[in-house]
Motif scaffolding. Structure first.
Motif, PDB file in Angstrom:
ATOM      1  N   LEU A 174     -74.331  -9.341 129.672  1.00 51.24           N
ATOM      2  CA  LEU A 174     -74.051  -9.825 128.325  1.00 51.24           C
ATOM      3  C   LEU A 174     -72.539  -9.827 128.165  1.00 51.24           C
ATOM      4  N   THR A 185     -82.866  -4.939 131.906  1.00 57.77           N
ATOM      5  CA  THR A 185     -83.915  -5.508 131.059  1.00 57.77           C
ATOM      6  C   THR A 185     -84.791  -4.402 130.480  1.00 57.77           C
ATOM      7  N   LEU A 241     -82.959  -3.267 127.416  1.00 61.97           N
ATOM      8  CA  LEU A 241     -82.824  -4.321 126.411  1.00 61.97           C
ATOM      9  C   LEU A 241     -84.112  -4.523 125.614  1.00 61.97           C
ATOM     10  N   VAL A 263     -83.774 -13.429 122.478  1.00 66.26           N
ATOM     11  CA  VAL A 263     -82.969 -13.392 123.700  1.00 66.26           C
ATOM     12  C   VAL A 263     -83.088 -14.731 124.420  1.00 66.26           C
ATOM     13  N   THR A 278     -81.955 -16.669 127.948  1.00 59.77           N
ATOM     14  CA  THR A 278     -81.440 -16.461 129.293  1.00 59.77           C
ATOM     15  C   THR A 278     -81.357 -17.787 130.045  1.00 59.77           C
ATOM     16  N   ALA A 288     -71.978 -14.844 132.368  1.00 63.90           N
ATOM     17  CA  ALA A 288     -71.805 -14.326 131.011  1.00 63.90           C
ATOM     18  C   ALA A 288     -70.758 -15.114 130.218  1.00 63.90           C
ATOM     19  N   ILE A 342     -79.252 -13.031 121.461  1.00 62.32           N
ATOM     20  CA  ILE A 342     -78.647 -12.311 122.582  1.00 62.32           C
ATOM     21  C   ILE A 342     -78.592 -13.280 123.749  1.00 62.32           C
ATOM     22  N   LEU A 363     -78.166 -13.822 127.345  1.00 58.88           N
ATOM     23  CA  LEU A 363     -78.357 -13.003 128.540  1.00 58.88           C
ATOM     24  C   LEU A 363     -78.102 -13.827 129.796  1.00 58.88           C
ATOM     25  N   ASP A 406     -78.176 -14.625 133.625  1.00 57.43           N
ATOM     26  CA  ASP A 406     -78.882 -14.382 134.886  1.00 57.43           C
ATOM     27  C   ASP A 406     -78.123 -15.143 135.969  1.00 57.43           C
TER      28      ASP A 406
END
Length: 159
Positions: free
Chosen positions: A16, A27, A30, A73, A75, A80, A96, A98, A100
């Motif tokens: 993040l 995770t 989170l 969230v 992803t 980031a 959020i 996130l 990956d």
């Protein structure tokens, strides 16, 4: 076989954007003790993701929270810095973002897609799930479009 409702999310280290730069987050930590909506996109700043998918969750964040969602969230297989910039570009303060970056989370979930023909490499499939204390309650995957993974569809699915 892709992750299924009833399965626990894998414990993967992702990133993040923090006040001083990228920060590692697991995770497990989170999602612990939270009801969350987790959605994934093939790529930040890509057309459908930027025009509809992320904005749908931004617009509906209050409605999701009113239905008991503690965290929203997003992803993607991006770093980031990209996820942070994309979130800021879409006023996604409630989301959020996130990262990956290596696609490890998407691979472990068995929810990847090969976009090498488009110059994007291995990416996440477009999905949305409801997660309760780390356990998947609902999973929708869209091969194309947003019919199953939109914020509106997830809102309807929340009890």
């Amino acid at each position: 076989m892709p992750i299924q409702p009833g399965d626990t999310l894998p414990d993967i280290e992702l990133q993040l954007m923090g006040a001083k730069g990228p920060e590692k987050v697991r995770t497990r930590d989170l999602f612990a003790g939270k009801k969350a909506v987790l959605f994934a996109v093939p790529g930040a700043f890509t057309p459908t993701c930027s025009a509809a998918h992320l904005p749908g969750f931004v617009v509906n964040a209050d409605k999701l929270r009113a239905k008991g969602v503690d965290a929203i969230v997003c992803t993607s297989v991006n770093d980031a810095f990209v996820m942070d910039a994309w979130g800021k570009a879409h006023n996604a303060e409630e989301i959020i973002m996130l990262a990956d970056g290596l696609g490890e989370f998407a691979k472990t979930l068995d929810l990847t897609q090969d976009r090498t023909a488009n110059g994007m490499g291995i990416r996440s499939q477009r999905y949305a799930m409801i997660v309760n204390d780390g356990k998947v309650e609902l999973l929708h995957v869209d091969a194309q479009g947003l019919d199953k993974t939109s914020a509106e569809t997830i809102l309807e699915a929340l009890q």
